[in-house]
Design an enzyme around this catalytic site. Structure first.
Site, short mmCIF file in Angstrom:
data_model
loop_
_atom_site.label_atom_id
_atom_site.label_comp_id
_atom_site.label_asym_id
_atom_site.label_seq_id
_atom_site.Cartn_x
_atom_site.Cartn_y
_atom_site.Cartn_z
N SER A 281 -31.97 -38.69 -54.17
CA SER A 281 -32.43 -37.98 -55.38
C SER A 281 -33.12 -36.67 -55.03
O SER A 281 -33.58 -35.96 -55.92
CB SER A 281 -33.40 -38.87 -56.14
OG SER A 281 -34.53 -39.11 -55.33
N CYS A 282 -33.18 -36.32 -53.73
CA CYS A 282 -33.99 -35.14 -53.37
C CYS A 282 -33.18 -33.99 -52.77
O CYS A 282 -33.17 -32.90 -53.34
CB CYS A 282 -35.08 -35.56 -52.40
SG CYS A 282 -36.07 -36.91 -53.06
N PHE A 283 -32.51 -34.21 -51.64
CA PHE A 283 -31.86 -33.08 -50.97
C PHE A 283 -30.82 -32.38 -51.86
O PHE A 283 -30.89 -31.15 -52.04
CB PHE A 283 -31.20 -33.51 -49.65
CG PHE A 283 -32.18 -33.77 -48.53
CD1 PHE A 283 -33.53 -33.51 -48.68
CD2 PHE A 283 -31.74 -34.27 -47.31
CE1 PHE A 283 -34.43 -33.76 -47.65
CE2 PHE A 283 -32.63 -34.51 -46.28
CZ PHE A 283 -33.98 -34.26 -46.45
#
Ligand code: UGA
Length: 421
Positions: free
Chosen positions: A260-262
């Site tokens: 869900s971040c990079f």
């Protein structure tokens, strides 16, 4: 200190639980009553190593889950930890940040007291000052509220450990007394504290993730080049990473980054750059290499098994990485989609993420063990670096044909082909 944490997702719940372990009185607010009930019953709604134990230890004593914003009225600090998912155009969806800011403001309108509002959600530069501050002040009807930005660098699966042993704590704020208050939350944690402007703190978070993603895409590109000549990219990057200036971390080549971040943060930085008239060539290439990498898995598979229609393909690993049940932007998703499009029969196994992936692919077959998934398979694709997979050996003997393609370097089984090694 009395602290309110808004949002009980991965970041919010880990932050709230760990802050309560440090001795603060923490209320964690979430709009979903089922989620708050589960937290109050001592059962985390997410799988995160070590969280269960800390939650059970502190719930009802120093940690309380609620749907009610009223607690912020006597809090010293309020952390905004709501999600900022990316939209089609790559920009961050700040609707939850806006909603939280409004609720904070409305509740502060009913009290003389003013806590410091600290943004922890990953947001584009300018959000705390340009969106959170004006919304809170407008609905609170006052101007004496302080704001800070304190990004988190927790990795899923290792978030509890990362909370207590961070490389650094970054606090973006405009004056020393705000800094002292926010820093005192972490007084029992041994880590350097960097104080910056609010905009720089927001940028540090996005740039850290973008740089780590760049290291991964770079390693993947080098891996693709090395494979052509039979050179082992893991030997190469080991030698490269021994240079202190480079460091050995995030150089593991494979099927690319998910989570869900990079993907979200690189996309947000690209959007931010372009909306300021810049063309972020490197960042766009980082995303491109990541997209192409999943196709390589299918390319190698088709070279080995031919047409995929009717073939039984075992997919080992569904989570975007090991030690989590999170499948958001998992590299298994584009790979399974393509397998289904080409008519393959997908038989999947993940130690903890079968249930979460079932919401995305309800019609593939989920197995309770790797052995079950491998039985009679025409080929196997390894998508997640679960340490358990390194112990698989005889299980591969149950396959119809022993074609094993690794997207993560994790197997000790000898007869396998790596995506870029
Ligand atoms: C990442 C950052 O590492 C955290 O510092 C940050 O706080 C977090 O995002 C966030 O913004 O909340 P996370 O997404 O949980 O953490 O997971 P990572 O361990 O960073 O892995 C991300 C992806 O990169 C995974 O799919 C993993 O398999 C892949 N990866 C990682 C590689 O392909 N190669 C590597 O060498 C390392």
């Amino acid at each position: 200190m009395k602290i309110t944490v808004i949002g009980a997702g991965y970041v919010g719940l880990v932050t709230a639980t760990c802050l309560s372990e440090l001795g603060h009185i923490v209320h964690v607010i979430n709009r979903d009553p089922h989620k708050t009930a589960s937290i109050n019953a001592g059962s985390p709604p997410i799988y995160e190593k070590g969280l269960d134990t800390l939650l059970k230890k502190n719930i009802g004593k120093t940690l309380f889950a609620t749907t009610d914003y009223r607690n912020i009225r006597d809090s010293n600090l309020v952390f905004i930890c709501v999600g900022t998912p990316h939209q089609q155009d790559g920009s961050a969806d700040l609707s939850m940040v806006r909603a939280a800011s409004r609720s904070i403001g409305e509740n502060l309108a009913k009290t003389e007291h003013s806590p410091i509002i600290v943004v922890k959600s990953t947001v584009p530069p300018g959000t705390t000052e340009g969106i959170v501050r004006p919304i809170v002040l407008k609905y609170a009807g006052k101007s004496d509220i302080s704001f800070a930005m304190n990004p988190e660098f927790l990795r899923e699966g290792r978030a509890v450990e990362d909370f207590f042993h961070p490389d650094r704590i970054v606090i973006g704020c405009s004056d020393n007394s705000i800094f002292t208050h926010v820093a005192s939350v972490y007084r029992n944690i041994d880590a350097p504290i960097l104080v910056t402007s609010i905009d720089a703190a927001e940028m540090i978070k996005l740039v850290s993730n973008a740089f780590l993603a760049t290291k991964i895409s770079f390693s993947n590109e080098i891996g693709n080049i090395c494979k052509r000549d039979g050179i082992d990219v893991y030997e190469v990057m080991k030698g490269v990473g021994m240079d202190e200036r480079i460091s050995p971390h995030f150089l593991n080549a494979g099927v690319g980054f998910g989570g869900s971040c990079f993907p979200k943060d690189v996309a947000a930085l690209i959007y931010f750059a372009e909306s300021h008239g810049e063309d972020p060539i490197i960042l766009k290439s980082v995303m491109k290499v990541n997209e192409i990498q999943a196709n390589r898995m299918l390319f190698i598979l088709k070279k080995r098994v031919g047409e995929l229609k009717g073939k039984r393909i075992a997919v080992l690993g569904l989570a975007f990485k090991d030690d989590t049940d999170d499948v958001r932007d998992s590299r298994a998703i584009p790979v399974i989609s393509q397998l289904l499009q080409e008519g393959a029969i997908v038989v999947a196994f993940d130690p903890v993420a079968n249930i979460t992936m079932e919401k995305i692919f309800p019609n593939i077959c989920y197995c309770g063990t790797a052995e079950e998934a491998l039985t009679d398979a025409d080929a196997c694709l390894v998508m997640t670096e679960w340490p358990d997979f390194s112990r698989l050996g005889n299980e591969f003997e149950r396959m119809k044909s022993k074609i094993v393609i690794e997207g993560r370097r994790i197997l000790s089984y000898h007869d396998r082909e790596g995506i870029c090694w």
